[in-house]
Design a protein around this motif. Structure first.
Motif, PDB file in Angstrom:
ATOM      1  N   PRO A 120      61.281  23.893 155.822  1.00 53.93           N
ATOM      2  CA  PRO A 120      60.158  24.643 156.395  1.00 53.93           C
ATOM      3  C   PRO A 120      58.894  24.566 155.540  1.00 53.93           C
ATOM      4  O   PRO A 120      57.787  24.436 156.067  1.00 53.93           O
ATOM      5  CB  PRO A 120      60.689  26.071 156.479  1.00 53.93           C
ATOM      6  CG  PRO A 120      62.172  25.935 156.522  1.00 53.93           C
ATOM      7  CD  PRO A 120      62.468  24.764 155.656  1.00 53.93           C
ATOM      8  N   ALA A 121      59.030  24.633 154.222  1.00 55.40           N
ATOM      9  CA  ALA A 121      57.864  24.555 153.336  1.00 55.40           C
ATOM     10  C   ALA A 121      57.217  23.179 153.418  1.00 55.40           C
ATOM     11  O   ALA A 121      55.981  23.060 153.454  1.00 55.40           O
ATOM     12  CB  ALA A 121      58.271  24.861 151.899  1.00 55.40           C
ATOM     13  N   ILE A 122      58.030  22.125 153.462  1.00 51.74           N
ATOM     14  CA  ILE A 122      57.499  20.770 153.598  1.00 51.74           C
ATOM     15  C   ILE A 122      56.766  20.628 154.927  1.00 51.74           C
ATOM     16  O   ILE A 122      55.676  20.046 155.010  1.00 51.74           O
ATOM     17  CB  ILE A 122      58.622  19.724 153.482  1.00 51.74           C
ATOM     18  CG1 ILE A 122      59.215  19.734 152.075  1.00 51.74           C
ATOM     19  CG2 ILE A 122      58.104  18.330 153.816  1.00 51.74           C
ATOM     20  CD1 ILE A 122      60.432  18.857 151.910  1.00 51.74           C
ATOM     21  N   ALA A 129      47.991  19.791 156.172  1.00 54.69           N
ATOM     22  CA  ALA A 129      47.234  18.606 155.769  1.00 54.69           C
ATOM     23  C   ALA A 129      46.723  17.835 156.982  1.00 54.69           C
ATOM     24  O   ALA A 129      45.571  17.390 157.011  1.00 54.69           O
ATOM     25  CB  ALA A 129      48.112  17.703 154.898  1.00 54.69           C
ATOM     26  N   VAL A 130      47.569  17.681 157.985  1.00 58.22           N
ATOM     27  CA  VAL A 130      47.150  16.959 159.200  1.00 58.22           C
ATOM     28  C   VAL A 130      46.019  17.698 159.910  1.00 58.22           C
ATOM     29  O   VAL A 130      45.044  17.092 160.359  1.00 58.22           O
ATOM     30  CB  VAL A 130      48.359  16.767 160.139  1.00 58.22           C
ATOM     31  CG1 VAL A 130      47.909  16.213 161.482  1.00 58.22           C
ATOM     32  CG2 VAL A 130      49.393  15.844 159.500  1.00 58.22           C
ATOM     33  N   ILE A 131      46.133  19.023 160.000  1.00 55.82           N
ATOM     34  CA  ILE A 131      45.085  19.820 160.656  1.00 55.82           C
ATOM     35  C   ILE A 131      43.760  19.677 159.920  1.00 55.82           C
ATOM     36  O   ILE A 131      42.690  19.507 160.535  1.00 55.82           O
ATOM     37  CB  ILE A 131      45.518  21.296 160.731  1.00 55.82           C
ATOM     38  CG1 ILE A 131      46.679  21.452 161.714  1.00 55.82           C
ATOM     39  CG2 ILE A 131      44.347  22.182 161.175  1.00 55.82           C
ATOM     40  CD1 ILE A 131      47.300  22.834 161.705  1.00 55.82           C
ATOM     41  N   LEU A 144      35.710  16.741 152.208  1.00 57.02           N
ATOM     42  CA  LEU A 144      36.855  17.644 152.109  1.00 57.02           C
ATOM     43  C   LEU A 144      37.548  17.496 150.756  1.00 57.02           C
ATOM     44  O   LEU A 144      37.869  18.480 150.091  1.00 57.02           O
ATOM     45  CB  LEU A 144      37.835  17.352 153.243  1.00 57.02           C
ATOM     46  CG  LEU A 144      39.105  18.186 153.299  1.00 57.02           C
ATOM     47  CD1 LEU A 144      38.777  19.646 153.551  1.00 57.02           C
ATOM     48  CD2 LEU A 144      40.042  17.651 154.385  1.00 57.02           C
ATOM     49  N   LEU A 145      37.759  16.260 150.334  1.00 59.12           N
ATOM     50  CA  LEU A 145      38.418  16.014 149.057  1.00 59.12           C
ATOM     51  C   LEU A 145      37.571  16.513 147.891  1.00 59.12           C
ATOM     52  O   LEU A 145      38.091  17.070 146.922  1.00 59.12           O
ATOM     53  CB  LEU A 145      38.698  14.513 148.903  1.00 59.12           C
ATOM     54  CG  LEU A 145      39.730  13.918 149.862  1.00 59.12           C
ATOM     55  CD1 LEU A 145      39.811  12.422 149.682  1.00 59.12           C
ATOM     56  CD2 LEU A 145      41.090  14.553 149.653  1.00 59.12           C
ATOM     57  N   THR A 146      36.262  16.306 147.985  1.00 59.07           N
ATOM     58  CA  THR A 146      35.379  16.774 146.922  1.00 59.07           C
ATOM     59  C   THR A 146      35.363  18.294 146.850  1.00 59.07           C
ATOM     60  O   THR A 146      35.322  18.886 145.759  1.00 59.07           O
ATOM     61  CB  THR A 146      33.954  16.254 147.155  1.00 59.07           C
ATOM     62  OG1 THR A 146      33.988  14.826 147.279  1.00 59.07           O
ATOM     63  CG2 THR A 146      33.052  16.609 145.988  1.00 59.07           C
TER      64      THR A 146
END
Length: 225
Positions: A120-122, A129-131, A144-146
């Motif tokens: 469930p945590a994974i 991350a996908v969202i 986003l990464l910055t």
């Protein structure tokens, strides 16, 4: 050095193996970065490095042309998968530990019946991350990464300062690992990370993503509290 701390609860002999992993990992990364940057400057020069959009690919292409560029692109993709693998191995451990401490949804504390993995945590970490990727779009991933840098820096600063608070609050607790230069080393680290936070707020390109991270952190603080 960052991810290894997240899984410290599962490390055998952590008082010996955690310092070795952290110091060894940091040393390897520093040496690789220095060697890579020396190679970039030697192949492209200062102006070429400053103007490169795909630095590693441009540097190798200066010697091996297009086949070299493609080979580097493949190597970068493999490296990115390695980072993703580390995140998926360590990130869910935080959610799992929070759930086991009754500070997050209990379902995230469950593990697979035969594999022992926190499924469930994974799943939650992967879905989040996908969202975020879909919300950012192809043109917003770099921003986003910055923006993540600010959120990381806040927790890094808190980690450094926490050691100072804990030593004062619990002076007689057993501490099998001694830090050379304590308390100046964690204090300097915390102040340096606070500098990163200030720098992120001063950068208008990062500020929008930083607001989202701060809002997320604030909502989690209220829910846990």
């Amino acid at each position: 050095w960052q991810q290894v701390l997240w899984m410290g609860g599962e490390v055998r002999e952590p008082e010996r193996n955690l310092p070795r992993a952290i110091l060894g990992g940091v040393l390897v990364v520093v040496l690789v970065y220095l060697a890579a940057n020396w190679a970039y400057l030697d192949l492209l020069g200062h102006a070429g490095v400053a103007g490169a959009k795909t630095l590693a690919a441009d540097a190798v292409a200066s010697v091996y042309a297009e086949p070299g560029r493609r080979a580097v692109a493949l190597a970068v993709a493999i490296s990115a998968l390695g980072v993703l693998n580390a995140q998926l191995l360590t990130g869910p451990r935080l959610l799992f530990a929070l759930a086991r401490d009754k500070r997050f949804f209990p379902i995230l504390g469950r593990v697979h019946a035969t594999r022992g993995t926190p499924v469930p945590a994974i799943g939650l970490l992967s879905a989040t991350a996908v969202i975020l990727l879909l919300a950012a779009g192809a043109d917003g991933i770099d921003r986003l990464l910055t923006g993540v840098v600010l959120v990381d820096a806040i927790f890094f600063a808190l980690t450094g300062m926490a050691s100072l608070v804990l030593i004062r609050r619990y002076p007689h607790r057993e501490r099998p690992v001694r830090m050379p230069g304590f308390p100046w080393v964690p204090a300097a680290f915390g102040l340096a990370e606070l500098g990163v936070v200030v720098g992120a707020w001063l950068d208008p390109e990062v500020r929008g993503a930083a607001f989202i991270g701060i809002a997320w952190m604030r909502s989690e603080e209220r829910r846990v509290g």
